[in-house]
Design a protein around this motif. Structure first.
Motif, PDB file in Angstrom:
ATOM      1  N   LYS A 235       6.715 -42.999   7.820  1.00 28.09           N
ATOM      2  CA  LYS A 235       6.872 -41.928   8.799  1.00 28.09           C
ATOM      3  C   LYS A 235       7.103 -40.578   8.135  1.00 28.09           C
ATOM      4  N   ASP A 236       7.413 -40.573   6.861  1.00 27.96           N
ATOM      5  CA  ASP A 236       7.676 -39.314   6.162  1.00 27.96           C
ATOM      6  C   ASP A 236       6.508 -38.828   5.320  1.00 27.96           C
ATOM      7  N   ASN A 237       5.664 -39.743   4.812  1.00 32.16           N
ATOM      8  CA  ASN A 237       4.618 -39.301   3.890  1.00 32.16           C
ATOM      9  C   ASN A 237       3.211 -39.353   4.476  1.00 32.16           C
ATOM     10  N   ASN A 238       3.079 -39.671   5.770  1.00 31.93           N
ATOM     11  CA  ASN A 238       1.744 -39.689   6.371  1.00 31.93           C
ATOM     12  C   ASN A 238       1.236 -38.264   6.572  1.00 31.93           C
ATOM     13  N   GLY A 239      -0.076 -38.138   6.775  1.00 29.68           N
ATOM     14  CA  GLY A 239      -0.684 -36.817   6.858  1.00 29.68           C
ATOM     15  C   GLY A 239      -0.177 -35.978   8.003  1.00 29.68           C
ATOM     16  N   LEU A 240       0.102 -36.605   9.156  1.00 29.79           N
ATOM     17  CA  LEU A 240       0.583 -35.856  10.313  1.00 29.79           C
ATOM     18  C   LEU A 240       1.950 -35.241  10.032  1.00 29.79           C
ATOM     19  N   ALA A 241       2.855 -36.027   9.461  1.00 30.79           N
ATOM     20  CA  ALA A 241       4.182 -35.507   9.123  1.00 30.79           C
ATOM     21  C   ALA A 241       4.087 -34.384   8.091  1.00 30.79           C
ATOM     22  N   ARG A 242       3.196 -34.531   7.134  1.00 33.51           N
ATOM     23  CA  ARG A 242       3.034 -33.504   6.098  1.00 33.51           C
ATOM     24  C   ARG A 242       2.459 -32.214   6.677  1.00 33.51           C
ATOM     25  N   VAL A 243       1.533 -32.340   7.635  1.00 30.61           N
ATOM     26  CA  VAL A 243       0.978 -31.153   8.283  1.00 30.61           C
ATOM     27  C   VAL A 243       2.062 -30.406   9.053  1.00 30.61           C
ATOM     28  N   ILE A 244       2.870 -31.139   9.820  1.00 32.29           N
ATOM     29  CA  ILE A 244       3.937 -30.506  10.600  1.00 32.29           C
ATOM     30  C   ILE A 244       4.906 -29.769   9.681  1.00 32.29           C
ATOM     31  N   ALA A 245       5.285 -30.410   8.578  1.00 32.65           N
ATOM     32  CA  ALA A 245       6.213 -29.778   7.643  1.00 32.65           C
ATOM     33  C   ALA A 245       5.599 -28.540   6.995  1.00 32.65           C
ATOM     34  N   ALA A 246       4.320 -28.611   6.637  1.00 32.38           N
ATOM     35  CA  ALA A 246       3.676 -27.511   5.915  1.00 32.38           C
ATOM     36  C   ALA A 246       3.407 -26.304   6.816  1.00 32.38           C
ATOM     37  N   PHE A 247       3.037 -26.551   8.065  1.00 38.00           N
ATOM     38  CA  PHE A 247       2.620 -25.459   8.950  1.00 38.00           C
ATOM     39  C   PHE A 247       3.752 -24.888   9.799  1.00 38.00           C
ATOM     40  N   SER A 248       4.900 -25.529   9.819  1.00 40.06           N
ATOM     41  CA  SER A 248       6.002 -25.050  10.653  1.00 40.06           C
ATOM     42  C   SER A 248       6.336 -23.606  10.318  1.00 40.06           C
ATOM     43  N   GLY A 249       6.404 -22.769  11.347  1.00 40.09           N
ATOM     44  CA  GLY A 249       6.695 -21.352  11.170  1.00 40.09           C
ATOM     45  C   GLY A 249       5.462 -20.474  11.127  1.00 40.09           C
ATOM     46  N   GLN A 250       4.274 -21.074  10.972  1.00 35.99           N
ATOM     47  CA  GLN A 250       3.042 -20.288  10.968  1.00 35.99           C
ATOM     48  C   GLN A 250       2.718 -19.833  12.397  1.00 35.99           C
ATOM     49  N   PRO A 251       2.318 -18.570  12.603  1.00 33.13           N
ATOM     50  CA  PRO A 251       2.072 -18.066  13.954  1.00 33.13           C
ATOM     51  C   PRO A 251       0.965 -18.787  14.706  1.00 33.13           C
ATOM     52  N   LEU A 252       0.037 -19.426  13.995  1.00 33.70           N
ATOM     53  CA  LEU A 252      -1.072 -20.100  14.667  1.00 33.70           C
ATOM     54  C   LEU A 252      -0.792 -21.572  14.953  1.00 33.70           C
ATOM     55  N   PHE A 253       0.440 -22.039  14.647  1.00 33.48           N
ATOM     56  CA  PHE A 253       0.769 -23.464  14.731  1.00 33.48           C
ATOM     57  C   PHE A 253       1.847 -23.733  15.773  1.00 33.48           C
ATOM     58  N   SER A 254       1.765 -24.917  16.379  1.00 34.04           N
ATOM     59  CA  SER A 254       2.839 -25.385  17.251  1.00 34.04           C
ATOM     60  C   SER A 254       2.907 -26.907  17.198  1.00 34.04           C
ATOM     61  N   HIS A 255       4.056 -27.428  17.609  1.00 36.01           N
ATOM     62  CA  HIS A 255       4.277 -28.881  17.622  1.00 36.01           C
ATOM     63  C   HIS A 255       5.045 -29.233  18.899  1.00 36.01           C
ATOM     64  N   VAL A 256       4.536 -30.200  19.643  1.00 37.42           N
ATOM     65  CA  VAL A 256       5.198 -30.664  20.864  1.00 37.42           C
ATOM     66  C   VAL A 256       5.446 -32.163  20.748  1.00 37.42           C
ATOM     67  N   VAL A 257       6.656 -32.588  21.115  1.00 36.03           N
ATOM     68  CA  VAL A 257       6.994 -34.006  21.153  1.00 36.03           C
ATOM     69  C   VAL A 257       7.075 -34.436  22.616  1.00 36.03           C
ATOM     70  N   LEU A 258       6.338 -35.486  22.963  1.00 32.44           N
ATOM     71  CA  LEU A 258       6.373 -36.035  24.316  1.00 32.44           C
ATOM     72  C   LEU A 258       7.303 -37.241  24.346  1.00 32.44           C
ATOM     73  N   TYR A 259       8.115 -37.342  25.403  1.00 34.17           N
ATOM     74  CA  TYR A 259       9.094 -38.420  25.501  1.00 34.17           C
ATOM     75  C   TYR A 259       8.847 -39.354  26.687  1.00 34.17           C
ATOM     76  N   GLN A 260       8.340 -38.820  27.786  1.00 28.09           N
ATOM     77  CA  GLN A 260       8.253 -39.591  29.022  1.00 28.09           C
ATOM     78  C   GLN A 260       7.022 -40.479  29.028  1.00 28.09           C
ATOM     79  N   ASN A 261       7.231 -41.788  29.184  1.00 31.12           N
ATOM     80  CA  ASN A 261       6.118 -42.731  29.210  1.00 31.12           C
ATOM     81  C   ASN A 261       5.431 -42.679  30.569  1.00 31.12           C
ATOM     82  N   GLU A 262       4.106 -42.465  30.538  1.00 29.00           N
ATOM     83  CA  GLU A 262       3.326 -42.351  31.772  1.00 29.00           C
ATOM     84  C   GLU A 262       2.500 -43.601  32.050  1.00 29.00           C
ATOM     85  N   ARG A 263       2.583 -44.587  31.170  1.00 30.44           N
ATOM     86  CA  ARG A 263       1.719 -45.773  31.299  1.00 30.44           C
ATOM     87  C   ARG A 263       2.341 -46.797  32.236  1.00 30.44           C
ATOM     88  N   SER A 264       3.519 -47.279  31.887  1.00 30.10           N
ATOM     89  CA  SER A 264       4.233 -48.234  32.741  1.00 30.10           C
ATOM     90  C   SER A 264       5.627 -48.450  32.165  1.00 30.10           C
TER      91      SER A 264
END
Length: 274
Positions: A235-264
């Motif tokens: 969970k720490d060294n995958n590409g998605l986590a690395r992208v979030i860490a690298a781009f955080s603070g850049q004006p063209l970047f954002s990150h949203v975490v979804l919590y509510q399950n809509e499936r069932s």
């Protein structure tokens, strides 16, 4: 951190209703990232959704997309707002299975493509499933790709109505599907580029995909850190986590975490308990 949940008192709420978002500035966390989302509560009831952008607080409101509104799911409201925001060129949406990452991304991409903001939606995902590799599936490369894109097809079928039919989407070439392995060397212009299952990429693959973006292209990366199928990644060294860490603070970047399950409820329990 891009999502902040803040409690305010009656006096502050009254000031907000009289003077607007400026009254909430004293309650902002220190050193906010550009494009951070803020949810203000009064007596445990959410009363204000806002975004910190261009050094000011802006209200977060989203239109209905083909009759669907997102008032019941505040994190999805933030995500849809970013999906429609021209200033954000790279958006990461993370969350557990069933939180609607693929659905809202396709919905927003097709909505904007229909309005000629983008030429097309391009959807790709890692050809790696639970316990399988792409070579196991029968058929041609095109047939294999189609099999691995089934989650996107399932979501598209949910979107179909009298105004938006699945066959129309394919016939008008509003949406295309491509395997990750076939993306190298491509330049995508005016494309709404959705990359699914990014938790299974290493940082090299993530970099290769993001760098396909040409002028007018928006990149949306989706993933769940609880569904890493690649044994070489965590969970720490995958590409998605690395992208979030690298781009955080850049004006063209954002990150949203979804919590509510809509499936069932069952799907939510499985994700929590297993």
């Amino acid at each position: 951190m891009y999502q902040h949940y803040l409690n305010i008192d009656d006096e502050t709420a009254a000031a907000y209703y009289q003077y607007g978002l400026e009254a909430l500035k004293p309650f902002l966390p220190y050193n906010l990232y550009e494009n951070s989302h803020l949810l203000f509560f009064l007596d445990e009831k959410p009363i204000v959704l806002a975004k910190w952008q261009d050094s000011q607080l802006k209200p977060v409101k989203v239109p209905k997309l083909w009759g669907i509104n997102f008032d019941h799911n505040l994190e999805q409201t933030f995500a849809v707002h970013d999906l429609l925001d021209d200033k954000i060129q790279l958006l990461c949406i993370t969350g557990n299975a069933g939180t609607g990452k693929t659905f809202i991304s396709l919905l927003a991409g097709l909505y904007q493509t229909r309005k000629h903001k983008f030429n097309k939606v391009l959807f790709t995902r890692e050809p790696l499933s639970v316990g399988q590799h792409i070579g196991i599936l029968p058929g041609s490369a095109e047939e294999k790709i189609r099999d691995y894109m089934k989650p996107a097809f399932d979501n598209l079928l949910e979107l179909t109505d009298n105004d938006l039919s699945f066959s129309d989407l394919l016939n008008e070439r509003l949406v295309e599907f491509e395997a990750v392995a076939l993306m190298r060397g491509r330049t995508l212009t005016n494309t709404f580029f959705i990359i699914d299952e990014c938790q299974n990429f290493d940082v090299h693959v993530a970099k290769t995909l993001i760098s396909r973006a040409g002028k007018g292209t928006k990149v949306v990366m989706l993933g769940s850190f609880k569904q890493i199928d690649n044994p070489r990644l965590s969970k720490d060294n995958n590409g998605l986590a690395r992208v979030i860490a690298a781009f955080s603070g850049q004006p063209l970047f954002s990150h949203v975490v979804l919590y509510q399950n809509e499936r069932s409820h069952l799907a939510q329990l499985a994700d929590e308990l297993l």
